[in-house]
Design a protein around this motif. Sequence first.
Motif, mmCIF file in Angstrom:
data_model
loop_
_atom_site.group_PDB
_atom_site.id
_atom_site.type_symbol
_atom_site.label_atom_id
_atom_site.label_comp_id
_atom_site.label_asym_id
_atom_site.label_seq_id
_atom_site.Cartn_x
_atom_site.Cartn_y
_atom_site.Cartn_z
ATOM 1 N N VAL A 196 1.115 -1.059 0.007
ATOM 2 C CA VAL A 196 0.021 0.061 -0.038
ATOM 3 C C VAL A 196 0.691 1.250 0.009
ATOM 4 N N LEU A 197 0.396 2.018 -0.828
ATOM 5 C CA LEU A 197 1.264 3.407 -0.956
ATOM 6 C C LEU A 197 0.221 4.545 -0.790
ATOM 7 N N HIS A 198 0.674 5.529 0.140
ATOM 8 C CA HIS A 198 -0.243 6.427 0.472
ATOM 9 C C HIS A 198 0.187 7.879 -0.288
ATOM 10 N N ALA A 199 -0.705 8.123 -1.376
ATOM 11 C CA ALA A 199 -0.281 9.036 -2.316
ATOM 12 C C ALA A 199 -1.418 9.629 -3.020
ATOM 13 N N GLN A 200 -1.276 10.712 -3.722
ATOM 14 C CA GLN A 200 -2.079 11.179 -4.676
ATOM 15 C C GLN A 200 -1.954 10.662 -6.210
ATOM 16 N N ARG A 201 -3.215 10.697 -6.692
ATOM 17 C CA ARG A 201 -3.095 9.780 -8.130
ATOM 18 C C ARG A 201 -2.797 11.010 -9.256
ATOM 19 N N ASN A 202 -2.991 12.286 -8.725
ATOM 20 C CA ASN A 202 -2.887 13.534 -9.895
ATOM 21 C C ASN A 202 -1.259 14.024 -9.530
ATOM 22 N N SER A 203 -0.503 13.289 -8.876
ATOM 23 C CA SER A 203 0.966 13.618 -8.555
ATOM 24 C C SER A 203 1.896 13.058 -9.447
ATOM 25 N N THR A 204 2.409 13.660 -10.464
ATOM 26 C CA THR A 204 3.536 12.948 -11.320
ATOM 27 C C THR A 204 4.438 12.156 -10.377
ATOM 28 N N GLU A 205 5.137 13.067 -9.457
ATOM 29 C CA GLU A 205 6.224 12.412 -8.474
ATOM 30 C C GLU A 205 5.580 11.284 -7.861
ATOM 31 N N GLU A 206 4.339 11.181 -7.361
ATOM 32 C CA GLU A 206 3.713 10.135 -6.653
ATOM 33 C C GLU A 206 3.626 8.671 -7.683
ATOM 34 N N LEU A 207 3.068 9.261 -8.936
ATOM 35 C CA LEU A 207 2.904 8.192 -9.892
ATOM 36 C C LEU A 207 4.200 7.524 -10.501
ATOM 37 N N ALA A 208 5.300 8.139 -10.285
ATOM 38 C CA ALA A 208 6.453 7.797 -10.710
ATOM 39 C C ALA A 208 6.824 6.669 -9.885
ATOM 40 N N LYS A 209 6.569 6.887 -8.406
ATOM 41 C CA LYS A 209 7.160 5.646 -7.432
ATOM 42 C C LYS A 209 6.452 4.140 -7.699
ATOM 43 N N LEU A 210 5.391 4.397 -8.470
ATOM 44 C CA LEU A 210 4.420 2.915 -8.666
ATOM 45 C C LEU A 210 5.060 2.191 -9.675
ATOM 46 N N CYS A 211 6.352 2.678 -10.255
ATOM 47 C CA CYS A 211 7.014 1.668 -11.339
ATOM 48 C C CYS A 211 6.172 1.104 -12.243
ATOM 49 N N THR A 212 5.130 2.011 -12.938
ATOM 50 C CA THR A 212 4.174 1.681 -13.941
ATOM 51 C C THR A 212 5.012 1.301 -15.047
ATOM 52 N N THR A 213 6.175 1.599 -15.489
ATOM 53 C CA THR A 213 6.823 1.487 -16.835
ATOM 54 C C THR A 213 7.205 -0.115 -16.643
ATOM 55 N N ARG A 214 7.300 -0.824 -15.490
ATOM 56 C CA ARG A 214 7.724 -2.125 -15.246
ATOM 57 C C ARG A 214 6.468 -3.088 -14.796
ATOM 58 N N ALA A 215 5.582 -2.355 -14.766
ATOM 59 C CA ALA A 215 4.203 -3.386 -14.369
ATOM 60 C C ALA A 215 3.822 -4.208 -15.476
ATOM 61 N N ARG A 216 2.947 -4.965 -14.683
ATOM 62 C CA ARG A 216 2.329 -6.053 -16.106
ATOM 63 C C ARG A 216 1.020 -5.571 -16.367
ATOM 64 N N GLU A 217 0.243 -4.732 -15.579
ATOM 65 C CA GLU A 217 -1.070 -4.173 -15.712
ATOM 66 C C GLU A 217 -1.354 -3.218 -14.649
ATOM 67 N N ILE A 218 -2.127 -2.181 -15.160
ATOM 68 C CA ILE A 218 -2.701 -0.985 -14.236
ATOM 69 C C ILE A 218 -4.032 -0.995 -14.365
ATOM 70 N N PHE A 219 -4.606 -0.584 -13.125
ATOM 71 C CA PHE A 219 -6.028 -0.499 -12.857
ATOM 72 C C PHE A 219 -6.049 0.843 -12.305
ATOM 73 N N LEU A 220 -6.840 1.894 -12.929
ATOM 74 C CA LEU A 220 -7.149 3.024 -12.433
ATOM 75 C C LEU A 220 -8.398 3.184 -12.272
ATOM 76 N N ILE A 221 -8.758 3.078 -10.904
ATOM 77 C CA ILE A 221 -10.019 2.885 -10.277
ATOM 78 C C ILE A 221 -10.431 4.446 -9.724
ATOM 79 N N GLY A 222 -9.588 5.050 -9.132
ATOM 80 C CA GLY A 222 -10.088 6.234 -8.477
ATOM 81 C C GLY A 222 -10.707 6.091 -6.949
ATOM 82 N N GLU A 223 -11.129 7.187 -6.192
ATOM 83 C CA GLU A 223 -11.267 7.036 -4.817
ATOM 84 C C GLU A 223 -12.931 7.157 -4.615
#
Length: 678
Positions: A196-223
Amino acid sequence: MGNSLKRFFTLGFDRAFSGRGRKQFAWLVGILLLFFCVIYLVSWFFSFPEPSDVATPDSQHGASSSDVPMGRLLQLICLFIDPGSVANVTPELRWFSLGVAILGLLLVTGLLISVVSNMLERRVERYREGEIAYPLENHVVVIGFDEMVPMLVRQICSDPRYGNCYILIQSVQPAAKVRNRIHTVLDARQERRILVLHAQRNSTEELAKLCTTRAREIFLIGEANEYDHDSLNIDSLQKIVAIHSREPNCPRIPVSVLFEYQTTYAAFQISDLAEEWRKQIDFHPFNFYEEWAKKLLVKRCCGDGDDRIEYPALDREPVTRESDRTVHLVIIGMSRMGVALGVEAAHLLHFPNFCRDRRLKSRITFIDAAIDEEMNFFRGRYRHYFDLAPSLYRDMEHPDEERILPPNWMYGPRTDFLDVEFEFIKGRAETPAVQKLLAEWAEDPKQQLSIAICLNFPPQAMAMGLYLPDIVYARDIPVFVRQETSSALLDLLNNRLKKEPQNRYSHVFPFGMLANPFDLDRRNTRRAQLVNYIYAFKSTYGTAPSSCPSDGELQGGWNELPVALQWSNFYCADSVEIKLRSLGFGVAPPERLTAAQVEQMAEVEHNRWNMEKLLLGYRKPTPEEEALCRDDGIRKEYKTKRFIHTDIRPYGELGEGTKGYDRCIAECLPLIVRSTLR
């Protein structure tokens, strides 16, 4: 000046010791060096012996004739870190040495232990609060957290195709709350995969911590409970694409984006993504209500194992060309779920008996006390369909007065060629007038009735589902009752869990639960890709393919397809099984259809295509526009820019070239099913 220095040091100290361990350690080293430098400077007021003078047993105690800084430095270090060294110094240095040893004991031992302990506590605290990002790869990223996410995570953990990959959840909600909610649906082994990572999804800096470029799949659900949910998801998706575009050789990663509102979802069914976006991501928009409509009407099942629920088809008795029966879906409650079911049914309910008798239309009826407002919104949203098709309106305060809402006559007299009709009934479903109407429909041998209760309040929906007219249960008419969190009560009432013989409520089915909210296997994506391949093969070679190509070839053609055409292929793929049922075939299709069957299904396919285009926002040209569209350039411009399609017309009025594509799809129905069977 004094206040500035004080603020600088105190603020820096507070930030460092409440932050990460590196800063705390840096402050510790700085303090030690500061005090040691002061001690070193003070030591020059004392005479220190050479190390050789101390080490020689025969040497006399006293000051050395030549003190060197190196000897002094080593002795101070020994005193600072080892209090036992005080016993080895000369008598005149013992008080000074004792002070150095005590200071070293306080600073090195006490402060070091405190800092290390604080670092460990902060590390644990940061983990609990979800502030630590790890360098992950081949993981699943879930951005946002609502009531759907725990069930989605459970689906991923239970799906063998995901193996034992980590699942990283980013949310603005407290990490402890997220973990506690996840804990209720996973076992201990599965929980070890959750980060679990506590962060805002509209922050580029926080999104970069998710390592999405190396992920196998992304689910963008929202709050949960966000009034601008969909726009925030699009903003987050844009930032993810920007992150991926800066990464060289970044693979194309599947991104499933939840749109809470059906209007936003519908917009992405006809609007293409930017070319840069298509290079970086494999975009899958989805909507909770639309997903459930497909589960109920297309896939006709949900869950796995003992929790699996099988839903009956709306055309329980196949509607063949010779059949005189029609399909009638009654939706009680014009909620978002109800509208999704109605629209999905309009895409599906196309049968060959309409080709024989234009009066045999499928009917979708909405019943709601506030039908006037909802009907106007619905008719406005799908105005191009209602411009061509009459609809029915009835106020149950005057049940004998049925009003026909006419089509738009600007399109000429030949407009009523669609095979699905809508009916809007104003009234409460529990009133005697509506109950009487439901009983009459249940008794009618000319229609196959199904009832979907889509009220927003689950207990009210449950009560409505259990207290319909007796004949509904006696005739085993399917009743679908929307439940939000659990289907346990209905499962118990209809004996589905006990595997006992049928009872009064055996044909009452729960749907709309948060469990299994997403179709992870995407079997229908492959069918849609195959439909696209069939169209492309027909366009290139002028005939239907005889075999299915490789997955790579299917995916390559699919990636080049605009989003609007992808959705068109999805809706075509959804209708494959209902077409084969109307020919009398079950799960095992024949090797080849006859020429008569191909022609029959080609007309049904075009009737379905007419409905699809009208519901997606295209319209039929007026007689004046029809004349202008004889020019190929104008016709292409009208189609791409104005969403005017000249092929929205009865099948008999099409040219042979256009009919050829419908026949090609009809001819390949057995191939599509055989190529996508599990």
